[in-house]
Motif scaffolding. Structure first.
Motif, PDB file in Angstrom:
ATOM      1  N   GLY A   1      39.052  39.310  41.302  1.00 57.96           N
ATOM      2  CA  GLY A   1      37.787  38.602  41.486  1.00 57.96           C
ATOM      3  C   GLY A   1      36.611  39.391  40.950  1.00 57.96           C
ATOM      4  O   GLY A   1      35.645  38.808  40.430  1.00 57.96           O
ATOM      5  N   ALA A   2      36.678  40.709  41.070  1.00 56.51           N
ATOM      6  CA  ALA A   2      35.595  41.555  40.543  1.00 56.51           C
ATOM      7  C   ALA A   2      35.520  41.439  39.027  1.00 56.51           C
ATOM      8  O   ALA A   2      34.431  41.458  38.438  1.00 56.51           O
ATOM      9  CB  ALA A   2      35.830  43.011  40.961  1.00 56.51           C
ATOM     10  N   VAL A   3      36.677  41.305  38.379  1.00 62.41           N
ATOM     11  CA  VAL A   3      36.688  41.147  36.925  1.00 62.41           C
ATOM     12  C   VAL A   3      35.995  39.847  36.545  1.00 62.41           C
ATOM     13  O   VAL A   3      35.133  39.815  35.657  1.00 62.41           O
ATOM     14  CB  VAL A   3      38.135  41.155  36.378  1.00 62.41           C
ATOM     15  CG1 VAL A   3      38.121  40.969  34.859  1.00 62.41           C
ATOM     16  CG2 VAL A   3      38.844  42.445  36.747  1.00 62.41           C
ATOM     17  N   TYR A   4      36.351  38.755  37.244  1.00 62.70           N
ATOM     18  CA  TYR A   4      35.770  37.453  36.915  1.00 62.70           C
ATOM     19  C   TYR A   4      34.290  37.360  37.284  1.00 62.70           C
ATOM     20  O   TYR A   4      33.573  36.508  36.769  1.00 62.70           O
ATOM     21  CB  TYR A   4      36.557  36.336  37.605  1.00 62.70           C
ATOM     22  CG  TYR A   4      37.854  36.020  36.914  1.00 62.70           C
ATOM     23  CD1 TYR A   4      37.867  35.511  35.620  1.00 62.70           C
ATOM     24  CD2 TYR A   4      39.071  36.257  37.544  1.00 62.70           C
ATOM     25  CE1 TYR A   4      39.054  35.223  34.972  1.00 62.70           C
ATOM     26  CE2 TYR A   4      40.272  35.968  36.904  1.00 62.70           C
ATOM     27  CZ  TYR A   4      40.253  35.448  35.616  1.00 62.70           C
ATOM     28  OH  TYR A   4      41.428  35.165  34.971  1.00 62.70           O
TER      29      TYR A   4
ATOM     30  N   THR B   1      48.253  43.215  28.026  1.00 63.03           N
ATOM     31  CA  THR B   1      47.467  43.637  29.195  1.00 63.03           C
ATOM     32  C   THR B   1      46.985  42.417  29.965  1.00 63.03           C
ATOM     33  O   THR B   1      46.525  41.441  29.376  1.00 63.03           O
ATOM     34  CB  THR B   1      46.258  44.475  28.748  1.00 63.03           C
ATOM     35  OG1 THR B   1      46.711  45.690  28.138  1.00 63.03           O
ATOM     36  CG2 THR B   1      45.356  44.828  29.925  1.00 63.03           C
ATOM     37  N   THR B   2      47.077  42.488  31.291  1.00 58.18           N
ATOM     38  CA  THR B   2      46.581  41.406  32.137  1.00 58.18           C
ATOM     39  C   THR B   2      45.319  41.862  32.867  1.00 58.18           C
ATOM     40  O   THR B   2      45.087  43.065  33.058  1.00 58.18           O
ATOM     41  CB  THR B   2      47.629  40.984  33.180  1.00 58.18           C
ATOM     42  OG1 THR B   2      47.821  42.072  34.116  1.00 58.18           O
ATOM     43  CG2 THR B   2      48.954  40.652  32.518  1.00 58.18           C
ATOM     44  N   LEU B   3      44.524  40.880  33.303  1.00 55.93           N
ATOM     45  CA  LEU B   3      43.336  41.212  34.080  1.00 55.93           C
ATOM     46  C   LEU B   3      43.716  41.836  35.419  1.00 55.93           C
ATOM     47  O   LEU B   3      42.974  42.673  35.950  1.00 55.93           O
ATOM     48  CB  LEU B   3      42.496  39.949  34.297  1.00 55.93           C
ATOM     49  CG  LEU B   3      41.849  39.361  33.044  1.00 55.93           C
ATOM     50  CD1 LEU B   3      41.049  38.111  33.387  1.00 55.93           C
ATOM     51  CD2 LEU B   3      40.949  40.385  32.355  1.00 55.93           C
ATOM     52  N   GLU B   4      44.853  41.463  35.942  1.00 55.98           N
ATOM     53  CA  GLU B   4      45.331  42.064  37.185  1.00 55.98           C
ATOM     54  C   GLU B   4      45.567  43.554  37.005  1.00 55.98           C
ATOM     55  O   GLU B   4      45.199  44.373  37.861  1.00 55.98           O
ATOM     56  CB  GLU B   4      46.623  41.369  37.622  1.00 55.98           C
ATOM     57  CG  GLU B   4      47.216  41.905  38.910  1.00 55.98           C
ATOM     58  CD  GLU B   4      46.362  41.588  40.129  1.00 55.98           C
ATOM     59  OE1 GLU B   4      46.294  42.449  41.036  1.00 55.98           O
ATOM     60  OE2 GLU B   4      45.756  40.509  40.168  1.00 55.98           O
ATOM     61  N   GLN B   5      46.171  43.945  35.884  1.00 56.23           N
ATOM     62  CA  GLN B   5      46.416  45.359  35.610  1.00 56.23           C
ATOM     63  C   GLN B   5      45.109  46.132  35.469  1.00 56.23           C
ATOM     64  O   GLN B   5      44.985  47.258  35.957  1.00 56.23           O
ATOM     65  CB  GLN B   5      47.244  45.494  34.330  1.00 56.23           C
ATOM     66  CG  GLN B   5      48.677  45.015  34.458  1.00 56.23           C
ATOM     67  CD  GLN B   5      49.368  44.921  33.111  1.00 56.23           C
ATOM     68  OE1 GLN B   5      48.729  44.707  32.080  1.00 56.23           O
ATOM     69  NE2 GLN B   5      50.691  45.067  33.112  1.00 56.23           N
ATOM     70  N   ILE B   6      44.145  45.515  34.795  1.00 54.61           N
ATOM     71  CA  ILE B   6      42.845  46.175  34.618  1.00 54.61           C
ATOM     72  C   ILE B   6      42.149  46.358  35.963  1.00 54.61           C
ATOM     73  O   ILE B   6      41.624  47.436  36.262  1.00 54.61           O
ATOM     74  CB  ILE B   6      41.960  45.357  33.656  1.00 54.61           C
ATOM     75  CG1 ILE B   6      42.546  45.396  32.240  1.00 54.61           C
ATOM     76  CG2 ILE B   6      40.526  45.888  33.649  1.00 54.61           C
ATOM     77  CD1 ILE B   6      41.876  44.466  31.260  1.00 54.61           C
ATOM     78  N   ALA B   7      42.154  45.306  36.778  1.00 51.53           N
ATOM     79  CA  ALA B   7      41.512  45.384  38.099  1.00 51.53           C
ATOM     80  C   ALA B   7      42.176  46.458  38.948  1.00 51.53           C
ATOM     81  O   ALA B   7      41.493  47.267  39.604  1.00 51.53           O
ATOM     82  CB  ALA B   7      41.584  44.030  38.789  1.00 51.53           C
ATOM     83  N   ARG B   8      43.509  46.476  38.951  1.00 51.75           N
ATOM     84  CA  ARG B   8      44.240  47.455  39.764  1.00 51.75           C
ATOM     85  C   ARG B   8      43.952  48.872  39.288  1.00 51.75           C
ATOM     86  O   ARG B   8      43.781  49.795  40.091  1.00 51.75           O
ATOM     87  CB  ARG B   8      45.737  47.141  39.698  1.00 51.75           C
ATOM     88  CG  ARG B   8      46.573  47.925  40.692  1.00 51.75           C
ATOM     89  CD  ARG B   8      47.931  47.309  40.914  1.00 51.75           C
ATOM     90  NE  ARG B   8      48.675  47.165  39.660  1.00 51.75           N
ATOM     91  CZ  ARG B   8      49.021  45.998  39.144  1.00 51.75           C
ATOM     92  NH1 ARG B   8      48.689  44.867  39.748  1.00 51.75           N
ATOM     93  NH2 ARG B   8      49.717  45.956  38.018  1.00 51.75           N
TER      94      ARG B   8
END
Length: 216
Positions: A46-49, A32-39
């Motif tokens: 940026g919201a994740v970070y 899992t990537t942070l991009e997938q979670i954000a999407r």
């Protein structure tokens, strides 16, 4: 205004944790990537970070939402204050724990930790599993020690052996149920297994009735 901003930030954080839970469960933690979670949450990376340092920080925050140690469950029930014996406190607390685990969020997160989490960065699934099991074991051991001092354990059973047997039983039961949770109720089946094991570990304190009791 500040209060609304704080509430909005908390709502965003919870939405990201929900999204992480979904994707971790579907793909596994390492893939899992942070991009997938954000999407999935309908947000930017940026919201994740803004809320989490990295994926490990996000993963641990997700886990913390459902982690409730055995001692806290016991206090939540107020079992000792209600005059229950140590054995009954263990029985009630474990029943309560199984009911919580069967709730969708608890089940999914536990399944992620046990079956969908690989070693990655600061994430050590074996260490987490050991910590969770050890929390439960140490708390059960304290209560079984109280039962042993009170003469409530069966002949030939000491507190350490009783706590080990219960830990192995619960662990095996969880792993089996998480493979196919739709096949049976963990709460219902687990209650019978816990009751049977505690009955085997406990001294039979029932005394034969006497004529003074009005029995023949």
């Amino acid at each position: 205004m500040a209060r609304k901003t704080k509430a909005d930030a908390e709502a965003t954080r919870e939405a990201l944790l929900d999204a992480a839970e979904d994707i971790f469960f579907e793909k596994g933690v390492a893939r899992t990537t942070l991009e997938q979670i954000a999407r999935h949450a309908g947000m930017t990376r940026g919201a994740v970070y803004w809320h989490f340092k990295n994926k490990a920080d996000l993963f641990h925050a997700m886990s913390d939402r459902v982690h409730l140690p055995f001692e806290e469950l016991t206090r939540e029930l107020d079992a000792p204050q209600q005059g229950h014996t140590p054995i009954e406190t263990i029985r009630l607390t474990l029943r309560h724990a199984l009911m919580r685990i069967e709730q969708p969020r608890h089940r999914r997160v536990l399944s992620i930790i046990l079956h969908r989490c690989e070693f990655f960065s600061d994430i050590n699934p074996l260490q987490m599993q050991h910590r969770m099991a050890n929390d439960c074991y140490r708390s059960m051991l304290r209560h079984f020690e109280m039962a042993e001092r009170a003469g409530q354990l069966a002949p030939g059973v000491d507190a350490t052996r009783a706590a080990q047997m219960m830990e192995y039983t619960i662990g095996g039961m969880l792993h089996d149920w998480l493979r196919t949770p739709e096949e049976y109720s963990l709460t219902e089946r687990g209650r019978g297994i816990i009751d049977s094991l505690l009955d085997l570990l406990s001294r039979d304190t029932a005394e034969p009735s006497s004529p003074a009791d009005g029995s023949a």
